[in-house]
Motif scaffolding. Structure first.
Motif: not given
Ligand code: IMP
Ligand code: MG
Length: 200
Positions: A96-98, A123-133, A155-157, A175-179, A183-185
């Motif tokens: 939840y990203r709110g 295996i995950d697509d993107i490591l951003e905040s890190g919460h999911t991983l 990884e978005k550091p 650091d921009f939104f990728v698809v 990965m989806d929008l």
């Molecule tokens: P976080 O590391 O918990 O913040 O979660 C990362 C998750 O957010 C990824 O697994 C993606 O599902 C989603 N996400 C973050 N950035 C992007 C993006 O640029 N495009 C698509 N999905 C994204």
């Protein structure tokens, strides 16, 4: 019989490489290539060799759905090439990203494979905040996995909220939104064979 959609794809893909470095979708949305299908393929071979060096035992591979499904499919086939025969099960996580609920991760669909006393590769697509991983990693450890390692495509550091690094990483991502490439929008663009950003 010719598939009109496929023919169209070939045409635009050729345009992309030859002229602009950009990919024009049929409905006029232009996606700029960031990591091409070809370079991803090469990088995945390298990752598979790195993973092979870790000598994971009795390996269970756990891709996090949905975003990692294409990356995982390619990586798992490259693992085969590197001599690894893992078991595979999928977990679907929602975060939840709110602003008020940041960091909360929920299991939408769990694996049903025991992980006790075995090695796990998440295996995950993107490591951003890190919460999911971090959530997935803690879950597998809590269930008694011997070693839990992680592999992410991007990884978005800059946006890390949890102290976690992936053990295996394909690319650092601007650091921009990728698809694309899974990965989806808003549920679109997962089918693109490359990682891109929506131009303009
Ligand atoms: P976080 O590391 O918990 O913040 O979660 C990362 C998750 O957010 C990824 O697994 C993606 O599902 C989603 N996400 C973050 N950035 C992007 C993006 O640029 N495009 C698509 N999905 C994204
Ligand atoms: Mg995801």
């Amino acid at each position: 019989m010719e598939n009109a959609g496929y023919k169209l794809f070939e045409l635009h893909d050729a345009q992309k490489t030859r002229i602009t470095g950009r990919y024009m979708l049929v409905d006029d949305i232009e996606i700029e290539t960031i990591f091409s299908a070809n370079e991803i393929k090469v990088r995945i071979e390298e990752l598979a060799e790195q993973i092979s060096s870790a000598r994971l035992q009795n390996l269970l591979v756990v891709p996090i759905l949905k975003g990692s499904f294409i990356f995982a499919a390619d990586l798992i086939r490259a693992l085969h090439g590197a001599g690894i025969s893992p078991e595979i099960d999928f977990i679907s996580l929602a975060s939840y990203r709110g602003a008020a609920t940041s960091g909360q991760v929920e299991i939408v669909r769990d694996i049903n494979t025991p992980v006790e006393n075995r090695d796990v590769l998440i295996i995950d697509d993107i490591l951003e905040s890190g919460h999911t991983l971090a959530f997935a990693k803690d879950l597998m450890s809590a269930r008694g996995a011997t070693r839990v390692m992680t592999c992410v495509l991007l990884e978005k550091p800059t946006k890390r909220a949890v102290e976690i690094e992936a053990d295996f990483l394909a690319y650092q991502c601007p650091d921009f939104f990728v698809v694309g490439y899974g990965m989806d929008l808003d549920h679109r663009f997962r089918e693109l064979p490359f990682v891109g950003r929506i131009a303009g």
